[in-house]
Design a protein around this motif. Structure first.
Motif, mmCIF file in Angstrom:
data_model
loop_
_atom_site.group_PDB
_atom_site.id
_atom_site.type_symbol
_atom_site.label_atom_id
_atom_site.label_comp_id
_atom_site.label_asym_id
_atom_site.label_seq_id
_atom_site.Cartn_x
_atom_site.Cartn_y
_atom_site.Cartn_z
ATOM 1 N N ALA A 78 3.458 44.825 87.795
ATOM 2 C CA ALA A 78 4.158 44.436 89.068
ATOM 3 C C ALA A 78 2.782 44.708 90.180
ATOM 4 O O ALA A 78 3.487 45.906 89.873
ATOM 5 C CB ALA A 78 5.381 44.230 88.995
ATOM 6 N N PRO A 79 2.953 43.559 90.862
ATOM 7 C CA PRO A 79 2.049 44.678 92.186
ATOM 8 C C PRO A 79 2.932 44.924 92.825
ATOM 9 O O PRO A 79 4.083 44.322 94.057
ATOM 10 C CB PRO A 79 1.343 43.445 92.478
ATOM 11 C CG PRO A 79 1.518 42.252 91.987
ATOM 12 C CD PRO A 79 2.317 42.910 90.250
ATOM 13 N N LEU A 80 3.173 46.123 93.650
ATOM 14 C CA LEU A 80 3.961 46.734 94.914
ATOM 15 C C LEU A 80 3.377 47.543 95.511
ATOM 16 O O LEU A 80 2.187 47.776 96.110
ATOM 17 C CB LEU A 80 4.968 47.836 93.931
ATOM 18 C CG LEU A 80 5.687 47.572 92.416
ATOM 19 C CD1 LEU A 80 6.181 48.497 90.978
ATOM 20 C CD2 LEU A 80 6.155 46.545 92.330
ATOM 21 N N VAL A 81 4.155 47.325 97.089
ATOM 22 C CA VAL A 81 3.185 48.334 98.347
ATOM 23 C C VAL A 81 4.314 48.912 98.878
ATOM 24 O O VAL A 81 5.578 47.929 98.826
ATOM 25 C CB VAL A 81 2.883 46.911 99.879
ATOM 26 C CG1 VAL A 81 1.863 47.309 99.964
ATOM 27 C CG2 VAL A 81 2.364 45.899 98.577
ATOM 28 N N MET A 82 4.432 49.307 99.091
ATOM 29 C CA MET A 82 5.757 50.632 99.941
ATOM 30 C C MET A 82 5.311 50.672 101.022
ATOM 31 O O MET A 82 4.176 51.319 101.411
ATOM 32 C CB MET A 82 5.265 52.324 98.977
ATOM 33 C CG MET A 82 5.828 52.668 97.765
ATOM 34 S SD MET A 82 4.657 51.845 96.159
ATOM 35 C CE MET A 82 4.973 52.554 94.630
ATOM 36 N N ALA A 83 6.211 50.118 101.983
ATOM 37 C CA ALA A 83 6.324 49.070 103.342
ATOM 38 C C ALA A 83 6.142 50.055 104.020
ATOM 39 O O ALA A 83 5.361 50.631 105.124
ATOM 40 C CB ALA A 83 6.301 48.111 103.315
ATOM 41 N N ASP A 84 7.318 51.447 103.519
ATOM 42 C CA ASP A 84 7.325 52.239 104.842
ATOM 43 C C ASP A 84 6.541 53.383 105.017
ATOM 44 O O ASP A 84 6.875 53.882 106.229
ATOM 45 C CB ASP A 84 8.935 53.386 103.906
ATOM 46 C CG ASP A 84 8.588 53.631 102.374
ATOM 47 O OD1 ASP A 84 8.086 52.861 101.974
ATOM 48 O OD2 ASP A 84 8.777 54.829 102.242
ATOM 49 N N ARG A 85 5.348 52.911 103.806
ATOM 50 C CA ARG A 85 4.468 54.492 103.822
ATOM 51 C C ARG A 85 3.412 53.333 104.782
ATOM 52 O O ARG A 85 2.223 54.256 104.999
ATOM 53 C CB ARG A 85 4.069 54.486 103.059
ATOM 54 C CG ARG A 85 4.908 55.813 102.132
ATOM 55 C CD ARG A 85 4.375 56.156 100.838
ATOM 56 N NE ARG A 85 5.363 57.062 100.073
ATOM 57 C CZ ARG A 85 5.601 56.623 98.717
ATOM 58 N NH1 ARG A 85 4.340 56.638 98.204
ATOM 59 N NH2 ARG A 85 5.890 57.885 98.461
ATOM 60 N N LEU A 86 3.570 52.525 105.535
ATOM 61 C CA LEU A 86 2.107 51.502 106.472
ATOM 62 C C LEU A 86 2.999 51.236 107.173
ATOM 63 O O LEU A 86 3.265 49.994 108.049
ATOM 64 C CB LEU A 86 2.253 50.356 105.347
ATOM 65 C CG LEU A 86 1.263 50.503 104.282
ATOM 66 C CD1 LEU A 86 1.844 49.121 103.520
ATOM 67 C CD2 LEU A 86 0.075 50.970 104.340
ATOM 68 N N SER A 87 3.623 52.036 108.161
ATOM 69 C CA SER A 87 4.667 52.683 109.684
ATOM 70 C C SER A 87 4.256 53.958 110.227
ATOM 71 O O SER A 87 3.676 54.026 110.067
ATOM 72 C CB SER A 87 6.065 52.310 109.285
ATOM 73 O OG SER A 87 6.342 53.438 108.673
ATOM 74 N N GLY A 88 4.615 53.737 111.395
ATOM 75 C CA GLY A 88 4.756 54.910 112.798
ATOM 76 C C GLY A 88 2.488 54.717 113.076
ATOM 77 O O GLY A 88 2.148 53.892 112.858
ATOM 78 N N GLU A 89 1.913 56.470 112.886
ATOM 79 C CA GLU A 89 0.952 56.295 112.834
ATOM 80 C C GLU A 89 0.327 55.410 111.932
ATOM 81 O O GLU A 89 -1.094 55.898 111.906
ATOM 82 C CB GLU A 89 1.158 57.551 113.277
ATOM 83 C CG GLU A 89 1.056 58.280 112.091
ATOM 84 C CD GLU A 89 0.917 60.522 112.369
ATOM 85 O OE1 GLU A 89 -0.154 60.679 113.122
ATOM 86 O OE2 GLU A 89 1.698 60.720 111.771
ATOM 87 N N TRP A 90 0.746 55.695 110.744
ATOM 88 C CA TRP A 90 0.213 56.012 109.293
ATOM 89 C C TRP A 90 0.400 53.526 109.083
ATOM 90 O O TRP A 90 0.251 52.972 108.182
ATOM 91 C CB TRP A 90 0.634 55.733 108.053
ATOM 92 C CG TRP A 90 0.323 57.685 108.397
ATOM 93 C CD1 TRP A 90 0.930 58.427 108.194
ATOM 94 C CD2 TRP A 90 -1.299 58.135 108.109
ATOM 95 N NE1 TRP A 90 0.605 59.857 108.558
ATOM 96 C CE2 TRP A 90 -0.370 59.438 108.668
ATOM 97 C CE3 TRP A 90 -2.054 57.185 108.887
ATOM 98 C CZ2 TRP A 90 -2.153 60.368 108.265
ATOM 99 C CZ3 TRP A 90 -3.326 58.528 107.713
ATOM 100 C CH2 TRP A 90 -3.157 60.424 108.065
ATOM 101 N N ARG A 91 0.203 53.130 110.350
ATOM 102 C CA ARG A 91 0.356 51.850 110.054
ATOM 103 C C ARG A 91 -1.519 51.161 110.286
ATOM 104 O O ARG A 91 -1.382 51.511 111.451
ATOM 105 C CB ARG A 91 0.995 50.803 111.293
ATOM 106 C CG ARG A 91 1.053 49.486 111.723
ATOM 107 C CD ARG A 91 1.498 48.542 110.548
ATOM 108 N NE ARG A 91 1.317 47.060 111.041
ATOM 109 C CZ ARG A 91 1.519 46.106 110.062
ATOM 110 N NH1 ARG A 91 2.081 46.471 108.874
ATOM 111 N NH2 ARG A 91 1.295 45.069 110.199
ATOM 112 N N PRO A 92 -1.649 50.660 109.400
ATOM 113 C CA PRO A 92 -2.876 50.236 110.081
ATOM 114 C C PRO A 92 -3.504 49.174 110.320
ATOM 115 O O PRO A 92 -2.684 48.569 110.602
ATOM 116 C CB PRO A 92 -3.580 49.869 108.212
ATOM 117 C CG PRO A 92 -2.448 49.918 107.422
ATOM 118 C CD PRO A 92 -1.099 50.545 107.907
ATOM 119 N N ALA A 93 -3.820 49.455 111.455
ATOM 120 C CA ALA A 93 -4.221 48.015 112.426
ATOM 121 C C ALA A 93 -5.221 47.493 111.872
ATOM 122 O O ALA A 93 -4.836 45.695 112.450
ATOM 123 C CB ALA A 93 -5.854 48.897 113.802
#
Length: 339
Positions: A78-93
């Motif tokens: 299954a393709p999975l995305v760790m959304a919590d690691r894509l937040s704050g300063e590490w949230r890509p613009a």
């Protein structure tokens, strides 16, 4: 928080389809447009208290690294995305979506290694080619405004003949250029494990196709969080921009025989940056205790790498195409190679 995209029609996993530019179910062919992220958390699982992560599809324990942001479950795929690691300063613009799919990537790979003509046995096996991975690499894109003051000495040489005598006349000039230069989207990769020189060779990218980042773009791909913050790379970016500015300033000084830059001053009055993901296809291969890699720009198709070569395979090809004359030539080449 781990996000998985399930097909509303059949329940199978959905991934981002490069050709369609949408989430797509390979099982029933259903597709969906990319939605804003606030709508993407309904199939998410909160991180458990023990910090271990489990697949939201099958419940298997994930072995993903501490900075993994997108991956596949080792058990169910299954393709999975760790959304919590894509937040704050590490949230890509922004994200630059892949434009070249697996079929094109594999074709480029085969072309690069001459269809395995000189490669080690098994290098071109389907199982090995399937290891070619689509990766999103973390980058910082910098906008830099600078005032440049360049001063130097130029010469203009005139050679003429009078009678039987040749004369050389040299005039010297002080030259100066003061200008304001604005550079936009200067890239620098933010990954520690990716070689900076290699990444630079994959440039340029066409940044006019950047998309506002949304989680579904990562579904079906591999991605890690960046290792370097914007300020960590700023000194290198300034050096890079200084080189661009000096080259441009030098190009505006023409009509002289020679130009020597004596002084260059750079004043930066505006610097900003955006955290983004850029696409590459990548494979690594170990042969005789040495690592070899192939990497391809997932947008333009530009590729770089170092290719493992089997001397015996090269010999068979060489002898088969050159005959008796080739035998002699091959012996010479082999001796040079060995010695």
């Amino acid at each position: 928080m781990i996000v998985n995209f399930s097909c509303p029609n059949c329940g199978a996993d959905m991934s981002y389809d490069i050709k369609l530019g949408k989430l797509h179910c390979a099982h029933c062919d259903h597709s969906e447009d990319i939605r804003p992220d606030e709508e993407n958390y309904k199939n998410a699982a909160e991180e458990p208290a023990d910090k271990q992560r489990y697949c939201v599809n099958c419940g298997g324990l994930l072995s993903a690294g501490a900075k993994t942001c997108a991956t596949h479950c080792e058990y169910c795929g299954a393709p999975l995305v760790m959304a919590d690691r894509l937040s704050g300063e590490w949230r890509p613009a922004y994200v630059l979506p892949f434009e070249l799919d697996r079929e094109k990537a594999e074709a480029a790979f085969r072309k690069w290694c001459h269809n395995g003509r000189f490669s080690p046995k098994g290098f071109m096996a389907a199982k090995n080619i399937q290891r070619l991975q689509p990766l999103y690499i973390p980058y910082w894109l910098y906008d830099v405004d600078t005032n440049v003051d360049v001063r130097g000495t130029a010469t203009r040489v005139n050679i003429y003949v009078r009678g039987e005598t040749e004369y050389t006349e040299t005039d010297f000039f002080d030259v100066r250029r003061k200008m304001r230069l604005e550079y936009t989207k200067v890239p620098h990769d933010a990954s520690e494990k990716m070689d900076d020189t290699l990444m630079a060779k994959l440039e340029p990218y066409r940044f006019e196709t950047l998309k506002t980042f949304q989680i579904p773009y990562l579904a079906g791909f591999e991605a890690d969080q960046g290792d370097y913050r914007s300020e960590d790379l700023l000194s290198e970016v300034k050096q890079q921009v200084a080189g661009y500015a000096a080259e441009y300033a030098r190009s505006t000084i023409s009509g002289y025989t020679s130009v020597h830059i004596d002084h260059q001053q750079m004043d930066y009055d505006h610097i900003s940056s955006n955290y983004v993901y850029l696409p590459i296809w990548f494979i690594s291969y170990r042969y005789r205790d040495k690592d070899y890699i192939f990497a391809m720009n997932g947008q333009t198709g530009k590729f770089v790498g170092n290719l493992p070569t089997d001397k015996n395979a090269f010999a068979r090809w060489f002898l088969g195409t050159t005959g008796v004359v080739g035998v002699i030539a091959y012996i010479i080449l082999y001796l040079i190679w060995v010695l």
